[in-house]
Design an enzyme around this catalytic site. Structure first.
Site, PDB file in Angstrom:
ATOM      1  N   ASN A 181      -7.002  -7.796  -6.059  1.00  0.00           N
ATOM      2  CA  ASN A 181      -7.369  -6.561  -6.756  1.00  0.00           C
ATOM      3  C   ASN A 181      -8.517  -6.840  -7.725  1.00  0.00           C
ATOM      4  OD1 ASN A 181      -5.287  -8.004  -8.134  1.00  0.00           O
ATOM      5  ND2 ASN A 181      -4.784  -6.234  -9.376  1.00  0.00           N
ATOM      6  N   GLU A 219     -10.202  -4.871 -10.756  1.00  0.00           N
ATOM      7  CA  GLU A 219     -10.149  -3.709 -11.650  1.00  0.00           C
ATOM      8  C   GLU A 219     -11.490  -3.488 -12.331  1.00  0.00           C
ATOM      9  OE1 GLU A 219      -6.701  -4.415 -14.109  1.00  0.00           O
ATOM     10  OE2 GLU A 219      -5.348  -4.040 -12.408  1.00  0.00           O
ATOM     11  N   CYS A 221      -7.700  -2.301  -4.678  1.00  0.00           N
ATOM     12  CA  CYS A 221      -6.482  -3.073  -4.405  1.00  0.00           C
ATOM     13  C   CYS A 221      -6.786  -4.312  -3.568  1.00  0.00           C
ATOM     14  CB  CYS A 221      -5.481  -2.212  -3.649  1.00  0.00           C
ATOM     15  SG  CYS A 221      -4.707  -0.919  -4.625  1.00  0.00           S
ATOM     16  N   GLU A 228      -5.276  -5.269  -0.879  1.00  0.00           N
ATOM     17  CA  GLU A 228      -5.275  -4.959   0.558  1.00  0.00           C
ATOM     18  C   GLU A 228      -6.634  -4.403   0.978  1.00  0.00           C
ATOM     19  OE1 GLU A 228      -3.109  -4.077  -1.753  1.00  0.00           O
ATOM     20  OE2 GLU A 228      -1.086  -3.805  -0.975  1.00  0.00           O
ATOM     21  N   CYS A 244       0.163   0.560  -2.057  1.00  0.00           N
ATOM     22  CA  CYS A 244       0.050   1.937  -2.546  1.00  0.00           C
ATOM     23  C   CYS A 244      -0.246   2.883  -1.375  1.00  0.00           C
ATOM     24  CB  CYS A 244      -1.048   2.035  -3.604  1.00  0.00           C
ATOM     25  SG  CYS A 244      -2.726   2.047  -2.939  1.00  0.00           S
ATOM     26  N   CYS A 270      -3.636   2.394   0.336  1.00  0.00           N
ATOM     27  CA  CYS A 270      -3.703   1.175   1.159  1.00  0.00           C
ATOM     28  C   CYS A 270      -2.885   1.318   2.432  1.00  0.00           C
ATOM     29  CB  CYS A 270      -3.262  -0.037   0.355  1.00  0.00           C
ATOM     30  SG  CYS A 270      -4.532  -0.546  -0.819  1.00  0.00           S
TER      31      CYS A 270
HETATM   32  N1  THU Z   1      -2.347  -3.227  -6.621  1.00  0.00           N
HETATM   33  C1  THU Z   1      -2.768  -3.864  -5.492  1.00  0.00           C
HETATM   34  O1  THU Z   1      -3.815  -4.521  -5.490  1.00  0.00           O
HETATM   35  N2  THU Z   1      -2.007  -3.766  -4.391  1.00  0.00           N
HETATM   36  C2  THU Z   1      -0.790  -3.167  -4.314  1.00  0.00           C
HETATM   37  O2  THU Z   1      -0.155  -3.179  -3.269  1.00  0.00           O
HETATM   38  C3  THU Z   1      -0.242  -2.510  -5.513  1.00  0.00           C
HETATM   39  C4  THU Z   1      -1.171  -2.390  -6.660  1.00  0.00           C
HETATM   40  C5  THU Z   1      -3.137  -3.388  -7.843  1.00  0.00           C
HETATM   41  C6  THU Z   1      -3.970  -2.220  -8.265  1.00  0.00           C
HETATM   42  C7  THU Z   1      -4.124  -2.490  -9.759  1.00  0.00           C
HETATM   43  O3  THU Z   1      -5.215  -3.379  -9.950  1.00  0.00           O
HETATM   44  C8  THU Z   1      -2.840  -3.209 -10.135  1.00  0.00           C
HETATM   45  O4  THU Z   1      -2.281  -3.667  -8.925  1.00  0.00           O
HETATM   46  C9  THU Z   1      -1.858  -2.335 -10.873  1.00  0.00           C
HETATM   47  O5  THU Z   1      -1.623  -1.155 -10.193  1.00  0.00           O
END
Ligand code: THU
Length: 131
Positions: free
Chosen positions: A39, A41, A50, A52, A83, A86
């Site tokens: 991920n 941000e 994310c 994925e 999520c 994804c």
């Molecule tokens: N996140 C992912 O990268 N993948 C997931 O399957 C769930 C959530 C990340 C997005 C964000 O950077 C952090 O987790 C919190 O939501």
């Protein structure tokens, strides 16, 4: 390399200063090659991506469009669940019975499939009369 090791390793590179929730994902493509993502941000929160999505982007950038297995890992109490966005991205590149492993750093693991994650998926079939 295993999907577990690949996802665990790439998770270390996650850029998650706002949630402090690092996620790693690894995809095995049809060729057998593994693609990874973490991920990423952003201070403008909705711009974050994310793990994925990153792994899928790496696969497509390498010229592949079919995934046959995926694994996602985070330091969460329960196996980390992709999520909604994804789930749709995974469904774009994998058939319904593709195995998705969701796991924690402590080894709490669960298995599901793309079809179970996103029943009633929107596909190109829905648009066939418009194309
Ligand atoms: N996140 C992912 O990268 N993948 C997931 O399957 C769930 C959530 C990340 C997005 C964000 O950077 C952090 O987790 C919190 O939501």
């Amino acid at each position: 390399m295993s999907l577990l090791k690949a996802a665990t390793d790439v998770r270390e590179n996650a850029h998650a200063p706002y949630s402090n929730f690092k996620v790693g994902a690894a995809i095995r493509a049809a060729s057998g090659a593994i693609y990874v993502g973490c991920n990423v941000e952003n201070v403008a929160y909705p711009e974050g991506t994310c793990a994925e999505a990153g792994a899928i982007a790496a696969m497509v950038a390498a010229g592949e469009v079919e995934l046959v297995e995926a694994l996602v890992i985070a330091d969460s109490p329960l196996p980390v669940s992709p999520c909604g966005g994804c789930r749709q991205k995974l469904a774009e590149f994998g058939v319904q019975d593709v195995k998705i492993t969701m796991t924690t750093m402590a080894g709490n693991s669960a298995e599901t499939t793309i079809g179970q994650l996103l029943p009633g998926v929107f596909t190109a079939e829905h648009m066939k009369d418009a194309l």
